[in-house]
Design a protein around this motif. Structure first.
Motif, PDB file in Angstrom:
ATOM      1  N   GLY A 198      -2.769 -62.665 -39.036  1.00  0.00           N
ATOM      2  CA  GLY A 198      -3.931 -62.026 -38.438  1.00  0.00           C
ATOM      3  C   GLY A 198      -4.931 -61.615 -39.498  1.00  0.00           C
ATOM      4  O   GLY A 198      -4.606 -61.474 -40.682  1.00  0.00           O
ATOM      5  N   SER A 254      -3.324 -58.854 -34.612  1.00  0.00           N
ATOM      6  CA  SER A 254      -1.953 -59.131 -34.190  1.00  0.00           C
ATOM      7  C   SER A 254      -1.438 -60.448 -34.765  1.00  0.00           C
ATOM      8  O   SER A 254      -2.205 -61.382 -35.013  1.00  0.00           O
ATOM      9  CB  SER A 254      -1.902 -59.185 -32.670  1.00  0.00           C
ATOM     10  OG  SER A 254      -0.660 -59.684 -32.208  1.00  0.00           O
ATOM     11  N   ASN A 255      -0.092 -60.545 -34.952  1.00  0.00           N
ATOM     12  CA  ASN A 255       0.467 -61.861 -35.267  1.00  0.00           C
ATOM     13  C   ASN A 255       0.682 -62.649 -33.971  1.00  0.00           C
ATOM     14  O   ASN A 255       0.770 -62.088 -32.880  1.00  0.00           O
ATOM     15  CB  ASN A 255       1.740 -61.747 -36.109  1.00  0.00           C
ATOM     16  CG  ASN A 255       2.982 -61.407 -35.324  1.00  0.00           C
ATOM     17  OD1 ASN A 255       3.405 -62.154 -34.448  1.00  0.00           O
ATOM     18  ND2 ASN A 255       3.586 -60.273 -35.649  1.00  0.00           N
ATOM     19  N   ARG A 256       0.760 -63.974 -34.088  1.00  0.00           N
ATOM     20  CA  ARG A 256       0.700 -64.862 -32.917  1.00  0.00           C
ATOM     21  C   ARG A 256       1.913 -64.793 -32.019  1.00  0.00           C
ATOM     22  O   ARG A 256       1.827 -65.114 -30.823  1.00  0.00           O
ATOM     23  CB  ARG A 256       0.487 -66.311 -33.394  1.00  0.00           C
ATOM     24  CG  ARG A 256       0.139 -67.294 -32.294  1.00  0.00           C
ATOM     25  CD  ARG A 256      -0.114 -68.677 -32.852  1.00  0.00           C
ATOM     26  NE  ARG A 256       1.076 -69.283 -33.373  1.00  0.00           N
ATOM     27  CZ  ARG A 256       1.926 -70.013 -32.663  1.00  0.00           C
ATOM     28  NH1 ARG A 256       1.710 -70.193 -31.368  1.00  0.00           N
ATOM     29  NH2 ARG A 256       2.985 -70.542 -33.221  1.00  0.00           N
ATOM     30  N   PRO A 297       0.984 -57.940 -27.612  1.00  0.00           N
ATOM     31  CA  PRO A 297       0.163 -57.855 -28.823  1.00  0.00           C
ATOM     32  C   PRO A 297       0.263 -56.485 -29.476  1.00  0.00           C
ATOM     33  O   PRO A 297       0.178 -55.456 -28.814  1.00  0.00           O
ATOM     34  CB  PRO A 297      -1.244 -58.125 -28.297  1.00  0.00           C
ATOM     35  CG  PRO A 297      -1.024 -58.951 -27.072  1.00  0.00           C
ATOM     36  CD  PRO A 297       0.233 -58.419 -26.460  1.00  0.00           C
ATOM     37  N   SER A 307      -3.761 -61.944 -30.262  1.00  0.00           N
ATOM     38  CA  SER A 307      -3.707 -63.357 -30.614  1.00  0.00           C
ATOM     39  C   SER A 307      -4.293 -64.223 -29.502  1.00  0.00           C
ATOM     40  O   SER A 307      -4.356 -63.816 -28.341  1.00  0.00           O
ATOM     41  CB  SER A 307      -2.262 -63.772 -30.889  1.00  0.00           C
ATOM     42  OG  SER A 307      -1.462 -63.538 -29.748  1.00  0.00           O
ATOM     43  N   SER A 365      -3.520 -66.257 -34.593  1.00  0.00           N
ATOM     44  CA  SER A 365      -3.164 -64.844 -34.539  1.00  0.00           C
ATOM     45  C   SER A 365      -4.440 -64.061 -34.214  1.00  0.00           C
ATOM     46  O   SER A 365      -5.455 -64.654 -33.849  1.00  0.00           O
ATOM     47  CB  SER A 365      -2.541 -64.403 -35.863  1.00  0.00           C
ATOM     48  OG  SER A 365      -1.236 -64.943 -36.011  1.00  0.00           O
ATOM     49  N   GLY A 366      -4.427 -62.736 -34.326  1.00  0.00           N
ATOM     50  CA  GLY A 366      -5.580 -61.949 -33.913  1.00  0.00           C
ATOM     51  C   GLY A 366      -6.559 -61.673 -35.044  1.00  0.00           C
ATOM     52  O   GLY A 366      -6.186 -61.582 -36.212  1.00  0.00           O
ATOM     53  N   ALA A 384      -9.815 -66.629 -32.734  1.00  0.00           N
ATOM     54  CA  ALA A 384      -9.683 -65.168 -32.850  1.00  0.00           C
ATOM     55  C   ALA A 384     -10.439 -64.716 -34.094  1.00  0.00           C
ATOM     56  O   ALA A 384      -9.944 -64.830 -35.217  1.00  0.00           O
ATOM     57  CB  ALA A 384      -8.223 -64.770 -32.926  1.00  0.00           C
ATOM     58  N   ALA A 395      -8.768 -64.776 -38.047  1.00  0.00           N
ATOM     59  CA  ALA A 395      -7.331 -65.074 -37.987  1.00  0.00           C
ATOM     60  C   ALA A 395      -6.994 -66.466 -38.502  1.00  0.00           C
ATOM     61  O   ALA A 395      -7.811 -67.384 -38.461  1.00  0.00           O
ATOM     62  CB  ALA A 395      -6.842 -64.928 -36.553  1.00  0.00           C
ATOM     63  N   HIS A 450      -4.212 -69.823 -38.097  1.00  0.00           N
ATOM     64  CA  HIS A 450      -3.667 -70.512 -36.924  1.00  0.00           C
ATOM     65  C   HIS A 450      -2.486 -71.390 -37.323  1.00  0.00           C
ATOM     66  O   HIS A 450      -2.157 -71.546 -38.508  1.00  0.00           O
ATOM     67  CB  HIS A 450      -4.750 -71.356 -36.254  1.00  0.00           C
ATOM     68  CG  HIS A 450      -5.193 -72.536 -37.083  1.00  0.00           C
ATOM     69  ND1 HIS A 450      -4.559 -73.757 -37.059  1.00  0.00           N
ATOM     70  CD2 HIS A 450      -6.195 -72.667 -37.979  1.00  0.00           C
ATOM     71  CE1 HIS A 450      -5.165 -74.593 -37.890  1.00  0.00           C
ATOM     72  NE2 HIS A 450      -6.158 -73.947 -38.466  1.00  0.00           N
TER      73      HIS A 450
END
Length: 304
Positions: free
Chosen positions: A53, A147-149, A154, A170, A175-176, A192, A215, A217
């Motif tokens: 993220g 956030s992580n994916r 979340p 995410s 991720s976020g 994101a 983020a 990916h």
């Protein structure tokens, strides 16, 4: 019609002074200064590595009339100071990315001046770290990390009231995005992205600071341009898999971009900044021309 309420007195005048600190130092106020306006931005958090993220922006606090602090807050009160006095200025460094995809990065560092402290930006979440330790979630901060994916719920980092917003959720395969001073991490065109920062004209022209990191990916790429960092120095996530996120911009408090793919590293956070504005001041020790008093009061430059 008489113009004076007494003998005209000698007038002391002090010009406006704006001082920008990009590194730690000391502010020595001018002799007539009794209050200052400020913009104080902390260091941004590092982006997460290993499908990471975006890092959260450093906390943003402002007392410039008519402008905003972070987190949707209005400008704070000006800070009282003493004339001809030294005040320590601390500039928060940006957070540092992890040494590898399985190592969590660090948050930024606080910035402070004239009794005001801005809170460091939070680290972005990381899928790779989460898979190896229980510490892969995003951190809270001035603005929160994205956030992580792989979180089923979340868990973006929270922002600090009056300083910044939370990180974003995410949006697979991303991720976020990291939170910024003016908004949470966002989803735009299926990416994101980092939240935008806040603009200030304290130095004369508007400049935006404290944007969140974009983020990283996993697969399905490359994504041209990756996930953009928020306006105000947020670093973008890497568009390719694997690839490391881009660093946040120095002296903006921008969050670092998230690393893409299992092997991508996050970007470092950008360092913070402190800007102090001492207003123009006119001072007389005794009674004097009332027309001059009226003009100075109307202009907001009268001091007694």
């Amino acid at each position: 019609m008489p113009r004076l309420i007494g003998a005209a007195q000698a007038v002391q005048q002090q010009a406006e002074q704006i001082t920008t600190f990009n590194s730690t130092g000391t502010l020595t106020t001018q002799p007539l200064t009794s209050q200052v306006q400020y913009v104080i931005v902390a260091g941004g958090g590092a982006g997460g590595g290993g499908i990471g993220g975006g890092g959260g922006a450093g906390g943003y606090r402002s007392s410039v009339p008519g402008e905003n602090s972070g987190g949707g807050a209005s400008a704070e009160s000006t800070a009282p100071v003493s004339g001809a006095t030294g005040y320590p200025i601390v500039i928060g460094a940006g957070g540092t990315k992890g040494a590898n995809e399985n190592t969590k990065g660090t948050p930024g560092n606080n910035s402070s001046a004239v009794g005001i402290t801005s809170t460091a930006g939070g680290v972005g979440g990381s899928v790779a770290v989460r898979n190896n330790t229980p510490n892969g979630d995003a951190d809270d901060g001035g603005s929160g990390g994205g956030s992580n994916r792989t979180d089923s719920t979340p868990s973006a980092g929270a922002g600090t009231s009056g300083q910044g917003f939370a990180g974003g959720a995410s949006a697979a395969p991303f991720s976020g995005g990291g939170g910024g001073a003016s908004e949470t991490g966002q989803v735009e065109s299926s990416r994101a992205v980092g939240g935008d920062g806040v603009a200030s004209s304290i130095t004369g022209s508007p400049v935006t600071r404290a944007g969140g990191g974009g983020a990283g990916h996993y697969g399905g790429g490359p994504f041209p341009g990756g996930a953009a960092g928020g306006a105000g120095g947020g670093g973008p996530g890497n568009p390719t898999d694997p690839g490391s996120g881009v660093d946040g911009t120095s002296s903006t408090g921008g969050g670092g971009g998230g690393g893409s793919g299992n092997l991508g590293l996050g970007g470092n956070g950008g360092s913070g900044v402190v800007i102090i504005k001492e207003p123009e001041t006119t001072l007389a020790s005794s009674v004097w021309d009332m027309r001059v008093v009226f003009r100075q009061v109307k202009a907001g430059t009268w001091s007694n």
